[in-house]
Write an enzyme that holds these catalytic residues in place. Structure first.
Site, mmCIF file in Angstrom:
data_model
loop_
_atom_site.group_PDB
_atom_site.id
_atom_site.type_symbol
_atom_site.label_atom_id
_atom_site.label_comp_id
_atom_site.label_asym_id
_atom_site.label_seq_id
_atom_site.Cartn_x
_atom_site.Cartn_y
_atom_site.Cartn_z
ATOM 1 N N ASP A 282 1.035 -1.028 -0.116
ATOM 2 C CA ASP A 282 -0.061 -0.026 0.035
ATOM 3 C C ASP A 282 1.069 1.257 0.186
ATOM 4 O O ASP A 282 2.271 1.208 0.216
ATOM 5 C CB ASP A 282 -0.728 -0.037 1.230
ATOM 6 N N ASP B 167 -1.196 -0.870 6.076
ATOM 7 C CA ASP B 167 -1.565 -0.318 7.616
ATOM 8 C C ASP B 167 -2.876 -0.120 7.786
ATOM 9 O O ASP B 167 -3.093 0.198 9.034
ATOM 10 C CB ASP B 167 -0.615 0.944 7.868
ATOM 11 N N ASP C 216 -6.477 -2.646 3.743
ATOM 12 C CA ASP C 216 -5.458 -3.606 3.502
ATOM 13 C C ASP C 216 -5.645 -4.828 3.781
ATOM 14 O O ASP C 216 -4.718 -5.772 3.628
ATOM 15 C CB ASP C 216 -4.203 -3.048 3.654
#
Length: 937
Positions: A282, A715, A719
């Site tokens: 990400d 995080d 995700d």
């Protein structure tokens, strides 16, 4: 509450229909509908409270909850009055069936004398959340125990096992097949011996079983059962646990700023870290700090904000548009600004301050001064931020860092968000003296991943004018603008492109005036739709529904006010980390929701892409059909980079992925071309990616690329799907809570620690576990076969020349602890060399340490040494007794056991068969710094 009085009770005693009193900072024991809350101001009841939902969704911000209007109007402000009036209200509550969706709730409140009122998630406190910023609330229990949303959503994490475990199973099959062959050969040898020697004539062998082929096979199977070690799984599990603890103690993965150490949540995957071929990352909060700063803005076609960013500076250096001395000066300025801390506003342009401080020109409402005021008033109103007072300090709690930065920017420029009092927002305007502005919030059209925008409908308490305030991504907002704004739209788009080139996150700010009749007509339809449980369920599933249709009808013909640009700085050490991963042969994919320009510039700033990269961009803008996408990808596979040593890179957007990832014969061909091209790329950047698309990309590579070992790192809650879809999931404990960490196999505090996790710990772990597995098979093969060779001298009678205690001590004491110690602590090179030479990691990707050829060499080594030990002892000890006779059976067996222990103990101090050429491999790898071709579709 029992018999009109509150009594302390445990959670298991709570039942549906109970009325609970929950005090500040207490956990919610069940799903409850909010009935009443503490009112600081009795004369102006708010009917509101706040909860923290970290245990539900990992988010640390406070979320506002509202008492249904029926209760807030009927119950009163004091606790005694609330209880007395509630006892007099006849009615009932209809709620949805128990489900796991913590973001939605559908229900209907029926109270006699009042019209039915819909219940949404804002009216419900969920089990697992914590009451905050409120002295107490009263709640009506609607779900308990396993029916609560948090328990409905409790699922076992997906089962993951390392590739070594899978290989061990295959090795076990091979060893068992070899064992069966040996047993059958021994039984056949018994048959042959009986016939050749005439053992049938011996009276003590005439029991009817000694010459039974089937029974002899079973007997030898039992005799040689140690061929398959019973200590293997226990040894692996023990080593993995110890290694996991060493990893958690590593100071090289400890973040001093947040006082966070690495966490190993799945110890069985510590060795999988040594063979990762693909990293899916990400961007926001993973590569960047997720601490937003308001840097620039475009208002009414005028750009405000000076200076550049780290990402913008990297772009200028890449393009060669700045002299070296100017680059150094800008770098020095950026360093100075970076030391200012994590302030939410980092804006430099006195012109905007001067404009806001000018008096408004009467009769000219469209002047730049008025547009700037309207812009920042919009930022102060269009949000869901709440204030929290704790220990005498007032802080803002926002649903995202973006909202906190925008509200702080409004305050910085003179429009301070003061409080949200029930449905009224108070803003302090300090641009022209000081005055309080009050607006009633009529509706909030919340942000969703499908809508990609949020709106609020407000009424000015002074003028009674109604306005729609909307903000969102440019891809969805620009088509909603009213006509006759083409010139303003073009200027704003250009400013957003310039801001994206600096790596800034942009949002489009719009508004719309509503007349009373239009709003009331729309509101009636909207209330009716939000009262329909069927429509609410469709909305929750993101299916076509009346609620979204009504939102879309209202959010049209919008007036463009401008755009905001927020900076999310790169984390420390990200470029160096990604560069080392690429040198280690790991293909790195960045999956982000940002727009294309922002994603590309961040990829360059991270050194994921460079000026030599042959970049292919696949989007719906330049490839409108699936066939054109496939043709571009196939042509890319056949062409070579223009410059020697250059790499290939791919940028693909979410719209193109949506077309590529559909099922069908035509899509399958495009997906194959997509996979072929990505395997030639050193880096892939996917922009405008939805969370589901991230997971689909991981699964696509995992299922279709042979030899792929995937790692996903993120995080946030968005995700989680990507993290769970990969072979290995890594969570970063950042600004978006702990949900990604809780779903991951490993947790670290900063992206830069991924280099230590993979290149140092992962490489060592994989090599150590490989040696451990091979060694255990090797030592057992050698010991067991020495007994087997002895049986060629006793007509395959199945006799042993060692006592049973010798076998047990051999496995449990003599040979176990040295290899365990080596498997826990051994290093072939120093950790510093592993960091300096990331190319060493390619040995794991190529399966140098653990492969079929290496396993065969270990087994052959064991067979060879068992032959040597057996025949050396048999023929070397002849006539060695004190009286010149041959030694007895157990003396030869003891000598065999002693030699076996010495050989396998000495063997632990020398290179294994699969690593004797390691130094040469290191040199060769160092000479080939480019990523290796480690897999193919």
């Amino acid at each position: 509450m029992i018999d009109g009085e509150f009594v302390d009770s445990v959670w298991t005693d709570v039942q549906v229909g109970d009325v609970l009193k929950i005090c500040n900072r207490e956990n919610i024991p069940a799903d409850v509908v909010l009935v009443a809350s503490h009112e600081p101001d009795i004369d102006a009841p708010r009917g509101a409270c706040h909860v923290e939902t970290m245990q539900l969704d990992g988010e640390t911000n406070l979320k506002g909850k509202m008492v249904p209007s029926v209760f807030s109007n009927a119950l009163g402000a004091s606790l005694e009055l609330q209880l007395a009036n509630f006892a007099k209200l006849p009615g009932h509550v209809e709620v949805e069936a128990p489900n796991a969706s913590t973001n939605t709730f559908n229900g209907m409140l029926h109270v006699q004398g009042y019209p039915p009122a819909p219940l949404s998630i804002t009216n419900v406190l969920l089990r697992g959340s914590t009451l905050r910023n409120t002295d107490y609330v009263l709640g009506l229990v609607v779900n308990t125990g396993r029916d609560t949303k948090v328990m409905q959503g409790a699922r076992k994490p997906p089962s993951k096992e390392s590739s070594i475990y899978h290989s061990i199973q295959l090795m076990m099959v091979g060893i068992v097949i070899l064992l069966i062959i040996l047993c059958l050969a021994a039984s056949a040898g018994t048959e042959s011996a009986y016939s050749a020697i005439g053992l049938d004539s011996h009276w003590y062998l005439q029991d009817g079983t000694s010459n039974n082929f089937f029974l002899n096979t079973l007997y030898f199977f039992t005799l040689l059962s140690s061929f398959v070690s019973v200590t293997l799984n226990a040894s692996i599990a023990l080593v993995q646990k110890v290694i996991a603890q060493f990893m958690q103690w590593s100071l090289d993965m400890y973040d001093q700023d947040s006082d966070t150490a690495a966490t190993v949540r799945t110890a069985s995957l510590v060795d999988e870290l040594g063979i990762i071929t693909h990293v899916f990352s990400d961007k926001t909060g993973t590569l960047t700090q997720n601490v937003m700063q308001f840097r620039k803005a475009s208002i009414n076609g005028v750009s405000y904000g000076r200076g550049t960013t780290e990402i913008g500076l990297a772009r200028l250096k890449r393009l060669g548009e700045l002299p070296t001395d100017e680059v150094e000066a800008l770098e020095a300025g950026l360093v100075c600004k970076a030391g200012a801390g994590k302030e939410l506003v980092n804006f430099d342009d006195p012109a905007l301050d001067e404009i806001l401080r000018k008096p408004l020109q009467v009769g000219l409402p469209s002047t730049q001064e008025a547009c700037c005021r309207e812009f920042f008033l919009h930022l102060a109103l269009c949000h869901t931020v709440v204030t929290e007072i704790f220990e005498g300090k007032t802080t803002l709690s926002a649903s995202s860092p973006d909202e906190a930065a925008l509200v702080s920017a409004a305050q910085h420029f003179g429009f301070e968000f003061v409080d949200r009092h029930h449905d009224t927002v108070t803003v302090r305007d300090t641009t022209q003296g000081e005055r309080l502005l009050r607006y009633d919030v009529l509706d909030v059209l919340e942000f969703t991943s499908a809508r990609r925008r949020m709106s609020v409908i407000v009424r000015n308490c002074d003028t009674r004018a109604i306005s729609l305030l909307c903000k969102g991504a440019d891809s969805v907002m620009l088509p909603l603008l009213a006509p006759d704004q083409d010139e303003l739209k073009l200027r704003t788009e250009q400013h957003m492109i310039d801001h994206s080139n600096d790596g800034l996150r942009t949002l489009v700010i719009t508004s719309k005036e509503l007349n009373e009749e239009t709003y009331l007509a729309w509101s009636r339809e909207y209330r009716r739709a939000t009262s329909d449980i069927l429509e609410l369920e469709r909305n929750a599933r993101e299916e076509p529904n009346k609620i979204d249709q009504l939102c879309n009808e209202l959010e049209t013909r919008l007036k463009l006010l401008g755009s905001t640009a927020l900076e999310d700085k790169l984390q420390v050490g990200v470029p160096a980390c990604i560069a080392d991963l690429v040198r280690g042969g790991i293909a790195t994919w960045v999956l982000t929701g940002d727009k294309e320009e922002t994603a590309i510039n961040i990829a360059f700033a991270c050194q994921l892409l460079d000026a030599e990269t042959d970049l292919l961009v696949i989007s719906r803008r330049n490839h409108s059909t699936l066939e054109s996408m496939r043709a571009a990808l196939q042509n890319g596979c056949q062409t070579h980079p223009n410059k020697e040593g250059a790499r290939k890179g791919l940028v693909v957007d979410g719209d193109a992925l949506e077309l590529l990832m559909k099922t069908g014969t035509e899509q399958a061909g495009a997906q194959l071309a997509f996979l072929h091209y990505t395997q030639q790329c050193a880096a892939v950047v996917a922009c405008r990616c939805a969370p589901t698309q991230k997971a689909e990309l991981v699964k696509l590579v995992r299922r279709n690329v042979r030899g792929a070992a995937t790692l996903s790192i993120g995080d946030g809650a968005n995700d989680v799907a990507m993290i769970q879809a990969a072979h290995v999931g890594v969570g970063i404990s950042g600004q978006e809570g702990m949900q990604a960490v809780n779903a991951a196999d490993f947790a670290i505090a900063q992206f830069r620690f991924l280099r230590e996790l993979l290149l140092v710990h992962g490489r060592n772990n994989y090599r150590r576990l490989s040696v451990l597995v091979y060694y255990i098979f090797y030592k057992n093969v050698m010991m067991v076969l020495s007994v087997y060779w002895f049986n060629t001298y006793n007509a395959f009678s199945g006799s042993k020349w060692n006592l049973e205690v010798g076998y047990q001590l051999y496995n449990a004491l003599f040979t176990l602890f040295p290899i365990l110690w080596i498997a826990m602590t051994d290093r072939d090179v120093s950790d510093e060399n592993s960091r300096v030479l990331p190319q060493l990691y390619q040995l794991g990707i190529r399966r140098h340490y653990f492969n079929a050829w290496a396993a065969t060499r270990w087994v052959l080594q064991g067979i060879y040494e068992s032959l040597a030990v057996s025949f050396v002892c048999i023929y070397g000890l002849l006539k060695m007794s004190n009286n010149g006779e041959d030694p007895d059976l157990y003396l030869i067996g003891a000598a065999t056991l002693t030699l076996a222990v010495i050989i396998v103990r000495v063997f632990t101090t020398h290179p294994s068969p699969c690593s004797r050429r390691l130094r040469a491999c290191h040199v060769c790898t160092t000479l080939r710094p480019t990523p290796c071709t480690h897999s193919r579709t």
